[in-house]
Design a protein around this motif. Structure first.
Motif, mmCIF file in Angstrom:
data_model
loop_
_atom_site.group_PDB
_atom_site.id
_atom_site.type_symbol
_atom_site.label_atom_id
_atom_site.label_comp_id
_atom_site.label_asym_id
_atom_site.label_seq_id
_atom_site.Cartn_x
_atom_site.Cartn_y
_atom_site.Cartn_z
ATOM 1 N N ARG A 1 58.780 24.291 74.293
ATOM 2 C CA ARG A 1 57.423 24.238 74.856
ATOM 3 C C ARG A 1 56.443 24.935 73.927
ATOM 4 O O ARG A 1 56.743 25.967 73.327
ATOM 5 C CB ARG A 1 57.371 24.900 76.234
ATOM 6 C CG ARG A 1 58.147 24.134 77.295
ATOM 7 C CD ARG A 1 57.804 24.620 78.692
ATOM 8 N NE ARG A 1 56.441 24.266 79.095
ATOM 9 C CZ ARG A 1 55.910 24.577 80.268
ATOM 10 N NH1 ARG A 1 56.614 25.239 81.162
ATOM 11 N NH2 ARG A 1 54.670 24.233 80.556
ATOM 12 N N THR A 2 55.269 24.351 73.788
ATOM 13 C CA THR A 2 54.205 24.947 72.980
ATOM 14 C C THR A 2 53.040 25.299 73.898
ATOM 15 O O THR A 2 52.616 24.463 74.715
ATOM 16 C CB THR A 2 53.736 23.963 71.894
ATOM 17 O OG1 THR A 2 54.831 23.702 71.015
ATOM 18 C CG2 THR A 2 52.581 24.557 71.076
ATOM 19 N N GLU B 1 47.055 27.426 61.225
ATOM 20 C CA GLU B 1 48.047 26.752 60.369
ATOM 21 C C GLU B 1 48.885 27.708 59.514
ATOM 22 O O GLU B 1 49.527 27.279 58.551
ATOM 23 C CB GLU B 1 47.388 25.672 59.502
ATOM 24 C CG GLU B 1 46.776 24.527 60.302
ATOM 25 C CD GLU B 1 47.751 23.830 61.250
ATOM 26 O OE1 GLU B 1 48.972 23.940 61.044
ATOM 27 O OE2 GLU B 1 47.285 23.199 62.225
ATOM 28 N N LYS B 2 48.857 28.984 59.850
ATOM 29 C CA LYS B 2 49.824 29.908 59.246
ATOM 30 C C LYS B 2 50.900 30.187 60.287
ATOM 31 O O LYS B 2 50.606 30.294 61.473
ATOM 32 C CB LYS B 2 49.149 31.212 58.816
ATOM 33 C CG LYS B 2 48.165 31.050 57.661
ATOM 34 C CD LYS B 2 47.775 32.423 57.098
ATOM 35 C CE LYS B 2 46.727 32.266 56.011
ATOM 36 N NZ LYS B 2 45.381 31.925 56.572
ATOM 37 N N TYR B 3 52.157 30.309 59.803
ATOM 38 C CA TYR B 3 53.285 30.488 60.721
ATOM 39 C C TYR B 3 53.759 31.942 60.747
ATOM 40 O O TYR B 3 54.053 32.532 59.699
ATOM 41 C CB TYR B 3 54.466 29.618 60.262
ATOM 42 C CG TYR B 3 54.395 28.152 60.638
ATOM 43 C CD1 TYR B 3 53.257 27.586 61.204
ATOM 44 C CD2 TYR B 3 55.504 27.334 60.428
ATOM 45 C CE1 TYR B 3 53.216 26.236 61.532
ATOM 46 C CE2 TYR B 3 55.468 25.981 60.754
ATOM 47 C CZ TYR B 3 54.314 25.434 61.305
ATOM 48 O OH TYR B 3 54.280 24.109 61.624
ATOM 49 N N TYR B 4 53.873 32.464 61.961
ATOM 50 C CA TYR B 4 54.379 33.819 62.188
ATOM 51 C C TYR B 4 55.602 33.701 63.098
ATOM 52 O O TYR B 4 55.482 33.168 64.203
ATOM 53 C CB TYR B 4 53.335 34.673 62.898
ATOM 54 C CG TYR B 4 51.997 34.768 62.178
ATOM 55 C CD1 TYR B 4 51.640 35.919 61.482
ATOM 56 C CD2 TYR B 4 51.094 33.706 62.193
ATOM 57 C CE1 TYR B 4 50.419 36.007 60.815
ATOM 58 C CE2 TYR B 4 49.875 33.785 61.532
ATOM 59 C CZ TYR B 4 49.541 34.931 60.846
ATOM 60 O OH TYR B 4 48.345 35.027 60.191
ATOM 61 N N ILE C 1 58.109 28.047 71.758
ATOM 62 C CA ILE C 1 59.278 28.843 72.143
ATOM 63 C C ILE C 1 60.539 28.238 71.510
ATOM 64 O O ILE C 1 60.826 27.064 71.677
ATOM 65 C CB ILE C 1 59.439 28.873 73.683
ATOM 66 C CG1 ILE C 1 58.117 29.273 74.357
ATOM 67 C CG2 ILE C 1 60.587 29.796 74.082
ATOM 68 C CD1 ILE C 1 57.537 30.593 73.920
ATOM 69 N N LEU C 2 61.291 29.072 70.778
ATOM 70 C CA LEU C 2 62.530 28.619 70.137
ATOM 71 C C LEU C 2 63.766 29.143 70.865
ATOM 72 O O LEU C 2 64.863 28.605 70.699
ATOM 73 C CB LEU C 2 62.555 29.081 68.680
ATOM 74 C CG LEU C 2 61.363 28.624 67.831
ATOM 75 C CD1 LEU C 2 61.361 29.318 66.480
ATOM 76 C CD2 LEU C 2 61.383 27.108 67.657
ATOM 77 N N GLY C 3 63.588 30.201 71.640
ATOM 78 C CA GLY C 3 64.728 30.759 72.377
ATOM 79 C C GLY C 3 64.250 31.515 73.597
ATOM 80 O O GLY C 3 63.248 32.217 73.539
ATOM 81 N N ALA D 1 63.340 33.823 70.107
ATOM 82 C CA ALA D 1 62.573 33.512 68.899
ATOM 83 C C ALA D 1 61.358 32.699 69.331
ATOM 84 O O ALA D 1 61.450 31.869 70.239
ATOM 85 C CB ALA D 1 63.396 32.734 67.888
ATOM 86 N N GLN D 2 60.240 32.971 68.696
ATOM 87 C CA GLN D 2 59.012 32.218 68.968
ATOM 88 C C GLN D 2 58.277 32.004 67.651
ATOM 89 O O GLN D 2 58.330 32.860 66.766
ATOM 90 C CB GLN D 2 58.094 33.004 69.924
ATOM 91 C CG GLN D 2 58.742 33.353 71.249
ATOM 92 C CD GLN D 2 57.759 33.928 72.266
ATOM 93 O OE1 GLN D 2 56.576 34.081 71.971
ATOM 94 N NE2 GLN D 2 58.258 34.222 73.453
#
Lengths: 301, 301
Positions: free
Chosen positions: B297-298, B30-33, B7-9, B23-24
């Motif tokens: 948090r992840t 290992e690919k980023y979305y 979680i980014l926001g 934003a998440q």
């Protein structure tokens, strides 16, 4: 009268090492003027306990994102927080189009008016005036049309001598502070110079965001008390500075020296510099009274 | 296979109390979305040591600023940092126009291609597929066209039993993992089920940003392993939630319960809540396995 600037962002191009992109908050006589507004400026204002709601004037130097990407978020938050008083924005003419398209597609009708004043980047002119100061543009030399800003305090009133105020009816304060002698009903004359001292000299602050070192703008910023000047690179990267239309720390110091500034603030640091001491020392080797314009610092102007 | 979201926001509307707008970052194999991109997202990625350069896919739910104002800055920084590989962006059709006008006036020609896929908010369709997962839209009910996203892992291969791998030539691994028995040159048969175990069940993550509680989208998100659902208000402000087309924490929990989610993440908290414990408890009173989707948090999905 308060005349100070707080640095909200000192990074060029991208946010790195906890440095944010360009933004500064000028406080003149308790009025707030925002100068540039990189992404995250509203978060920076909160961090430094500066109320965004008190900003009434915003000046944007040019349309590179590191100088304005935070504007739409700031304006939106003010709307959501209930602002109704107008916001005056001075910036490149296309800025309004960029803001309007985003309000349109979010179906946002601002609760407060934006009064937008497009800036023409090819002439140095006065773009703002109120009872405290005037603002004039500086023609800078960057890759896209870019202006700096000079915030020039107005000549202020003489100051009443505190120890003598009880000898003078309050009704006469204004005249005396203006330098006018007054005649009492009994015919006595109160001479302004007996009850007041000289006003502080009006001060000025010049903000030179992204630019090549270019003597054509030196006249405009001549004898400014405090000069903020970008210093993106160290002088060993002069060629890179020229290519990208930026300035080195050494050159920023030369500008301060040549134009007769009393103090120099340098900022807009490249992401290649994790620490800034070398930039500081390079500038200071030419111009002693240099300071790093880094996040959270407030400078009396 | 990694399948987790950071979680980014977690803030709705405006950034407050160190909470950033939505934003998440989803990491699948290992690919980023990136899912939504409020102002300051690039700074958040740096803060949590997640390389923005690894993001290849961006999904924007709608054009309220708290869900996308950080996108232009992120894309610009990737350009300045030398990105050349394409970026795929999925979002409302006008998003591209908003990006392009800003690149135009900054005279920026990106070094990397943006592949833009406009989303129609009135139908739930698959918009993306690769070897790891599919992405499907969720029709949400908000003030402007808004979609959520379901990230559905694909059925995975059976797993080789480690202790037996040295009994099998590597050339046969692929077939065995696919469940196919293989015949050796000497005529022996290696049965897939002797050398492999069942694949993990493919998991799914549903992201429901801004929406009214509306049973029309429940079918789309049925039986998802982890449901992120906005929970802007406490239930005592249900009327306010309805007016603004948002959901209460209690309702978010009801959605999780009704649709058979295994875990619920709640976020998009109103700026009126300085602390979040009450929202957490309200949701948990209806749906036990609830977590607060707060910055940094992840969650394993």
């Amino acid at each position: 009268m308060k005349f100070e600037v707080t640095i909200l962002g000192s990074s060029s191009a991208t946010p790195v090492f906890n440095r944010n992109p360009s933004a500064q908050l000028l406080n003149c006589n308790e009025k707030y003027y925002l100068i540039d507004c990189g992404e995250g400026t509203q978060q920076q204002l909160t961090k430094y306990n500066l109320k965004a709601s008190r900003i009434d004037y915003i000046f944007i130097s040019h349309l590179h994102g590191d100088h304005y990407f935070g504007l739409i978020g700031l304006l939106s938050s003010l709307h959501l927080n209930g602002r109704i008083k107008p916001m005056q924005i001075f910036g490149p003419k296309h800025l309004l189009e960029i803001l309007e398209i985003q309000f349109k597609y979010s179906d946002t009708v601002l609760r407060y008016p934006i009064e937008f004043f497009p800036i023409e980047a090819d002439k140095s002119v006065q773009i703002f005036e109120n009872s405290d100061l005037t603002v004039k543009t500086i023609i800078l030399n960057h890759r896209i049309p870019t202006t700096g800003f000079i915030f020039q305090q107005k000549k202020r009133q003489r100051k009443l001598i505190k120890e003598k105020t009880d000898q003078v009816p309050m009704a006469y304060y204004t005249s005396l502070k203006k330098g006018i002698d007054v005649e009492l009903p009994n015919g006595d004359i109160l001479r302004s110079e007996d009850y007041t001292t000289e006003a502080d000299a009006p001060r000025c602050y010049a903000y030179c965001s992204d630019t090549l070192f270019d003597e054509r703008y030196f006249d405009t910023i001549k004898d400014c008390d405090t000069l903020y000047h970008e210093a993106t690179f160290m002088h060993d990267l002069l060629e890179r500075a020229k290519e990208t239309h930026h300035t080195t720390a050494l050159q920023a110091a030369e500008v301060a020296k040549i134009t007769g500034a009393k103090k120099l603030l340098i900022g807009h640091f490249s992401s290649r510099y994790k620490t800034l001491q070398m930039l500081f020392e390079e500038a200071q080797s030419v111009f002693e009274n240099t300071e790093l314009a880094i996040e959270g610092r407030t400078f009396q102007l």
